[in-house]
Design a protein around this motif. Sequence first.
Motif, short mmCIF file in Angstrom:
data_model
loop_
_atom_site.label_atom_id
_atom_site.label_comp_id
_atom_site.label_asym_id
_atom_site.label_seq_id
_atom_site.Cartn_x
_atom_site.Cartn_y
_atom_site.Cartn_z
N LEU A 243 21.56 80.30 106.01
CA LEU A 243 21.45 80.35 104.54
C LEU A 243 20.94 79.00 104.10
CD1 LEU A 243 24.69 81.94 103.02
CD2 LEU A 243 22.53 83.04 103.60
N LEU A 244 19.83 79.00 103.37
CA LEU A 244 19.32 77.74 102.81
C LEU A 244 19.90 77.62 101.41
CD1 LEU A 244 15.57 78.11 103.94
CD2 LEU A 244 17.48 77.01 105.15
N LEU A 245 20.81 76.68 101.26
CA LEU A 245 21.59 76.60 100.02
C LEU A 245 21.22 75.32 99.27
CD1 LEU A 245 23.97 77.95 98.48
CD2 LEU A 245 25.51 76.48 99.82
N PRO A 246 20.46 75.44 98.16
CA PRO A 246 20.03 74.24 97.45
C PRO A 246 21.19 73.62 96.67
CG PRO A 246 19.25 76.20 96.32
CD PRO A 246 19.95 76.67 97.56
N THR A 247 21.17 72.33 96.56
CA THR A 247 22.20 71.65 95.77
C THR A 247 22.17 72.15 94.33
OG1 THR A 247 20.59 69.88 95.42
CG2 THR A 247 22.22 69.55 97.17
N SER A 248 21.01 72.66 93.92
CA SER A 248 20.91 73.13 92.53
C SER A 248 21.68 74.42 92.31
CB SER A 248 19.43 73.34 92.18
OG SER A 248 18.86 74.30 93.07
N ALA A 249 22.11 75.07 93.38
CA ALA A 249 22.91 76.29 93.20
C ALA A 249 24.36 75.94 92.89
CB ALA A 249 22.85 77.16 94.45
N PHE A 250 24.71 74.68 93.07
CA PHE A 250 26.10 74.27 92.82
C PHE A 250 26.29 73.95 91.34
CE2 PHE A 250 25.66 73.62 97.30
CZ PHE A 250 26.94 73.65 97.85
N THR A 281 20.04 72.15 101.12
CA THR A 281 18.68 71.66 100.86
C THR A 281 18.65 70.93 99.51
OG1 THR A 281 17.91 73.64 99.69
CG2 THR A 281 17.75 73.67 102.08
N GLY A 282 17.68 70.05 99.40
CA GLY A 282 17.51 69.33 98.14
C GLY A 282 18.33 68.06 98.07
N GLU A 283 18.08 67.30 97.00
CA GLU A 283 18.77 66.03 96.78
C GLU A 283 20.13 66.28 96.17
OE1 GLU A 283 17.26 62.78 97.05
OE2 GLU A 283 15.71 63.86 98.17
#
Lengths: 717, 717
Positions: A243-250, A281-283
């Motif tokens: 699962l590619l989980l972006p920090t933006s989903a938090f 993923t992501g910053e």
Amino acid sequence: MVLGKRSDYGDAKYAGVQVPFSEDIPKTVESYGLCGFDFVVAPLVRDTWLPPAPAVPENGALPSPLKQGDCLYINSSQWANQVVGAVSGWIQPDAADPVVRQRSVAALKAQLGWAAHLGLQAVVLPPPHAPGRCPNYAGVLNQALQGLTHMALWLTVPLIIPAPAPAPAPAPAGGADNGAADGAGAAVSAVAGAGGLDGWEAWHQVRAQCDHHNLLGAALQVGPVLPSAASLKRWGGEPVKALLLPTSAFTANKRGYPVLPKGHQELLAAFFKMGVQVVITGEACHAIPPPAAAAAAGPGAKQLTPAPAAAAAVGPGGEPLGFTVTDPGESHPLRPYWEYLCFLFRRLEVVAEQERQEASYRDYLQVPLQPLQDNLESQTYETFEKDTQKYTLYEEAVFRALKDRQAAEAAAAGPRDPLDPAHATDARGPAAASTSGRPVVLMVVGAGRGPLVRASMRAAARAGARLRVYAVEKNPNAVVHIQHMLRAEGWTEAVTLVSADMRHWEAPEPADILVSELLGSFGDNELSPECLDGAQRFLAPGGISIPQSYTSFLAPVTTHKLHHDVKAYKDLEHFETPYVVRLHRHYLLAPTQPLFTFVHPNTDAPIDNSRYGSLVFPRDPADGAAVLHGFAGYFECVLYKGVLLSIHPPTHSDNMFSWFPIFFPLREPVYVPAGGEVGVQVWRCCASHKVWYEWALSAPVAGPIHNVNGRSYWVGL
Amino acid sequence: MVLGKRSDYGDAKYAGVQVPFSEDIPKTVESYGLCGFDFVVAPLVRDTWLPPAPAVPENGALPSPLKQGDCLYINSSQWANQVVGAVSGWIQPDAADPVVRQRSVAALKAQLGWAAHLGLQAVVLPPPHAPGRCPNYAGVLNQALQGLTHMALWLTVPLIIPAPAPAPAPAPAGGADNGAADGAGAAVSAVAGAGGLDGWEAWHQVRAQCDHHNLLGAALQVGPVLPSAASLKRWGGEPVKALLLPTSAFTANKRGYPVLPKGHQELLAAFFKMGVQVVITGEACHAIPPPAAAAAAGPGAKQLTPAPAAAAAVGPGGEPLGFTVTDPGESHPLRPYWEYLCFLFRRLEVVAEQERQEASYRDYLQVPLQPLQDNLESQTYETFEKDTQKYTLYEEAVFRALKDRQAAEAAAAGPRDPLDPAHATDARGPAAASTSGRPVVLMVVGAGRGPLVRASMRAAARAGARLRVYAVEKNPNAVVHIQHMLRAEGWTEAVTLVSADMRHWEAPEPADILVSELLGSFGDNELSPECLDGAQRFLAPGGISIPQSYTSFLAPVTTHKLHHDVKAYKDLEHFETPYVVRLHRHYLLAPTQPLFTFVHPNTDAPIDNSRYGSLVFPRDPADGAAVLHGFAGYFECVLYKGVLLSIHPPTHSDNMFSWFPIFFPLREPVYVPAGGEVGVQVWRCCASHKVWYEWALSAPVAGPIHNVNGRSYWVGL
């Protein structure tokens, strides 16, 4: 550092993180390792790298497309397991512009070749640029797959693909530009909501063109908005690798820490259970409060201690996570995301002991036993005897049957005078089989090492009934165990041991109750009907068969793993064999439906145990399209009146492990469009020396009848 | 308790003991376990048991041939691994008396069925009663083998079968009566000495009739007299599962303890190394001195302490065995035999680290690499680069070549005046290539990740020679590693990196020295000849090729394990493929002989790399008959003059592990009678795009030519 210690979730305990291009990848791995992550997803080349333009060899030499400094470099294989390579996002092998197309293909081949050379465990591929229209991309991947032995390709698949945009930019750009899709030919799906495309369709197109290659998996890109829970379930049978989980989903909790919405939490829990790894993923994009503020948040809140001392890690609610962290990782801005994954992972309910024992059988093909044709080994009996729940149900069934007999006999005898000597002496009178008269004749047919004898004796003791037991068993080796049991329990008088096949034995008296455990995973598949038809000759009129009846159930199923394992045999025979399987990574495309029922004793004349069934499984269009690999089978059995023994999911008997489901494969995976029905026909065929099933698909497309004339699989009579 | 901790000898660390019939086998196992033994060999039935006479079923029931109390009984599978069943010794399925024959077959089937039912790991079968004439015995075993999934049959095989005796007794006797043989048709063998029969022949007849089934193994019965060491070596390639070692084979040392003669010690050491288990048989027959006497034997002698305290165990010479024993076992009369096995096991020399690493590759089939056709992975290069011994040999070869050039040039230049300016300026003159003049042009063709570049640079530094190096490599991924190396070592000026196939590259100048490492396990099998023929275009006249020449060697081999593994693929293709194998359990039927030689540079016109070889391997009649499974191949290579690189056993380079031997299988195992020759033909065939081998047997029987036209295996050009 693993997210948690439990081993039954496979690789899910290893979490990864997407990192920028690095010239010193061991250092990068170590640095993120301190932060908690077990592996990194790193670009295979610099963002600025482009493949060299096509050139004519000069003096027979052609420079390597990759140069030192341009590409991810690993000198020693010790790092290969901690690095997943990421292919450049600009690659569009299906671009309209031939220059872009050629460069994309050259770049893709060079990067895949490099990753395979380094021996990486996997590479992440960019999502198809134009979902539904990426045959050239699939073509390059398919060629690459033929040369791979262990490296996996993880195709990035957004769960929801954003609405179609204008035609993509013609020239490759330096950064990741994966979202655009020209959308032509790709229908807007009900799954993804208005304006979105169903990511599953994009996935299916690529993997179908790659012939369901086992090294091609999906890396699901999770956005802030999730598709419906019902449509997400489809992924349960697919080879999802990450699962590619972006920090933006938090989102942030009230103390500022990153947390996930409820739907996302459930998604992660479901995938953890399937052994799927998560990659952040992501910053970092959540401002973590300074230590003082955290400390002020109250007791149990996050405590940061000065480096290098260790601190006890806590979950988002302040609860301890059971490990300590040291400062280097603690200070990393992505650390709170990793800690949140730990929290979710450790929060999952503790698995039952039984399920833990079964973990090694998950999605593992077993050919069904043939206890009628073959003699079972002692250890096989021993394993099944440990299923105490099953024998408790049998005991209850025998108990109720004995009680019913007692009640019926008491009623038939009417109120009687205890002083009337007729009642005490007439051993053949209607009241004689009561507790004080003729003992009940109970025959265990297929007694094995004797567990049903034990269960029956326990039931008789509870019911206060006198039993005369016959234990009939055809396996001469199992009989020796019963001899030991009868001597040890002092039952040599009460139980008559008969070494015979119940179909040929001539019983010395009729049986009041006939007890057997001849059921297979699909109910009738171990020939319980044929055996009991043979044994009912010696059942007294009005006598009871335990079991009384059983019904098989069927449902269409997605199970990439099992289909691949069957295919690996490279023959037709294995596609025409049903398997006993502890189904784990699977998805039922529709609820189960009943198929065949058998009732005992069987009063039909003549008795015909052949069957034909045709089932149609409608599907909700909102659940999306899916792939069909075959059918999952189960059974329900009425042992006696209210005593149900079941492996059918809606009614599964608690803590019973004697039977796993059965799986009927299809030769080829079949695409089932959204809202399309699945139609199947199943035959139970009987000949003089064997019984077998045939099965075929009739919808969404007609398919070949499998196992015609029992050519590949049969059960011997 | 294991004999010792070393893991590289497989199951040899578990010792067994023959025990009498026991009604309580768990207790027996525990009791002998305290004595040290890890498993027991126990009779499956009482000595008095006979199978029931043939009977007509009564009312469809037929009593079980075995009864509770008559047979070895195991209720729980936890004991199954510690018990090997022993089949009754009186069984003679080939007896002349039809009653004995029928009873023997019935008894054998019942006992094998019971053992399989119990899930035992193995059963020990009595030796063929009439060696060389036991087709009915083999027939029953062969049928039983078809139904077994894991239980092994260990056929007792006396190493020497006593001289033929009169016809066997017609009726089965209660005890073991295995020694008699009618001997008709079984030739007295030179192996066993006058009057004895070669046990190997008896073994071979049974297993050949059972089609070399993998669950059929030999349990060698060791007598007080051993056959010749040369004939014993034949067992090295056979599936020997156990040594049955009678207490009567032991002698007593001067302190009264049982010890083995030197020949027996060597036999055990050889079988321990092959992972073979030892079973002690018979009663204790050595009077152990009482504790006081032992204590008086001097320092280091056996010390017995009162129960239950522990005592340090000692070997027969009084040396500590590294474990302690407690009294219950200590007092058992068989304990000293077990302790002696410990002593022998632990005395074996410590295995070299390299051999330990190779242990997991023993007798494991690998398909040879195709480095010319496929690009190797980084890890493969990494593994081979660790073979420092190989690169030290290359360095030495380059060093000597450079020294020879220096000497030749110095001689050609003659004594010169150091002040003569002509010598300093004429860069093209005969002396120019000396240390002070033109650098030596050295080309590494097939440079991989660069280890030969390193070796050559080291050699040049030692020789004080100036080098101009070209590193030519066709794998574009490997080239990136060389780029890293050149930068790290500061060699970017000295070394020119060329990404090209050596067969097509146009070199800018001629090479003085051409260095390559293109050899396979059979020398030429990775197409070194074809590659170097292509590269020698740019070798200067008089230039040197390293290697200069290489020769393949072949020997006929017994290797049951490998033949079985090839057969398991169930196709012709795998029998027509040569494999790279770390040969372990194998036996060379005759010394190796040279086959094909290639010399570089190749001055033939035209060059023809096809070859044909025919070899005849005579065998000493005293070594006995043997079975042939195929041929083992090796190579020797002259890198430069005296520098030999070899995997040929008589000349194997020390501590070099880059190559395992090659194995050419035969479709069917072939019986080679005592003194018979083995004849073989091998062809090396060349076509435009591939090279392959064909091979065939011509003696002792002619056989089919394998891999005709390279239909199953070839190496791509």
